[in-house]
Design an enzyme around this catalytic site. Sequence first.
Site, PDB file in Angstrom:
ATOM      1  N   HIS A 177     -34.961 -40.255 -73.001  1.00 30.73           N
ATOM      2  CA  HIS A 177     -35.756 -40.958 -71.983  1.00 30.73           C
ATOM      3  C   HIS A 177     -36.178 -40.003 -70.857  1.00 30.73           C
ATOM      4  CE1 HIS A 177     -34.925 -44.938 -73.740  1.00 30.73           C
ATOM      5  NE2 HIS A 177     -33.718 -44.466 -73.960  1.00 30.73           N
TER       6      HIS A 177
ATOM      7  N   ASN B 195     -35.110 -51.106 -74.837  1.00 34.91           N
ATOM      8  CA  ASN B 195     -36.259 -50.429 -75.434  1.00 34.91           C
ATOM      9  C   ASN B 195     -37.360 -51.440 -75.721  1.00 34.91           C
ATOM     10  OD1 ASN B 195     -35.025 -47.877 -75.487  1.00 34.91           O
ATOM     11  ND2 ASN B 195     -34.129 -48.225 -77.502  1.00 34.91           N
TER      12      ASN B 195
END
Length: 492
Positions: free
Chosen positions: A65, A138
């Site tokens: 990320h 997500n």
Amino acid sequence: MDPYKYRPSSAYNTPFCTTNSGAPIWNNTAVMSVGERGPILLEDYQLIEKIATFTRERIPERVVHRRGASAKGFFEVTHDISNLTCADFLRAPGVQTPVIVRFSTVIHERGSPETLRDPRGFAVKFYTREGNFDLVGNNFPVFFVRDAMQFPDVIRAFKPNPKSHLQEPWRYLDFCSYHPESLLSFAWFYDDVGIPINYRHMEGFGVQAYSLINKSGKARLVKFHWKPTCGVKSMMEEEAIRIGGTNHSHATQDLYESIAAGNFPEWRLYIQTIDYEDQNKYDFEPLDTTITWPEDVVPLQPVGRLVLNKNIDNFFAENEMLAFSMSLVPGIHYSDDKMLQARSFAYADTQRHRLGPNYLQLPVNAPKCPHHNNHHEGFMNFMHRDEEVNYFPSRYDPCRHAEKFPMPPNVLTGKRERCVIPKENNNFKQAGDRYRSWAPDRQDRFVKRFVEALSDPRVTDEVRNIWISYWSQADRSLGQKIASRLNVRPNI
């Protein structure tokens, strides 16, 4: 003068430049040297400080990320679920809680194009009256593996080759060939939704099963879903190449400019719940992160809305130093989901590595409610604490235990051993159901993308045959299409 009264708050609170220690600078454009053409002097503290600060202004990238964008706003409860949880910020319709949200790409590096095929992160930090709640998820509702021991391996498989630093499909196809449970994740990854058009038109999922606990102590498993009010939109490869070739930050720009223009992104929060005592009534394992809870079996329940109405003020302070650590509040707890339990350690641990042990003192991470404990000192501690007692309990400190909040007893039995999730799940059914739900042209695009991945010259015949077998078990016609385009005869 109380030195703690004047804390650094802004880089622009003097009319002139100063050193880091506050001394005024009368010339910030020239070094101190011996004459006009002589060498620089070591005593030029101003230059040394400037360069030393510059060479240290980057912090370690997130291990995943890394590429992300953040925005601030609020969450508002729209439906009463007080019968399901005693969480204060969910206590009644109309209750608003400030939030900060970070969207991200999972695998690719900081500065990489936001048009690459990659799962997206959707992380929300709720600043509640009872502490911070971090809901980290997500844009896919499932993950590639179900056991936390394999989490570092699957991430490494998707990351670039450590020898060439090239991202190559043969690596993750090789790894995931040992994991047929990854099929449903690939049915999302290589689907059209694999490249969202921007962050505003993207779904979010908590992925793992948490626990909701109500006032009477009854616990339920819960999954969280974010649905954008403006709909889900994705882009095809041709558009991604065109946009990515001219703007690596199109999604960040879209988010920032939309909020600046008053076009505030909004999502609706839904939950699915399963009573603890009903876990074994279903033909799927509720704690398996590689499958979804069918919505026709476990329906969605509306909870509230998330609105992002303010851009961050500083990218480094409110995006790079923003840290999610799976924080919980009373009324929401972990479940026995193995991936979730491992994440509860991994997230906090990586923040300690990136930002130091006092990362929760940073303004963007600190709770907005009163808080107190004896965790103190350490690197970069900047909280001034005028106290003599730094232990518990003490007759000289009025600090006491909080009122106990409901937490159901959970009696566990079993042998201490390393083992997989005991219930035998069908690794192929949901992937096949998803494929069959698509229109023919969408099916063809999926086949084309997966065939391109299997066409990597490093992919062996053995690995190709494994994947053809997997997809054939999900849907016979799908396996046949992939085999036909690869000029391979399917074994099933």
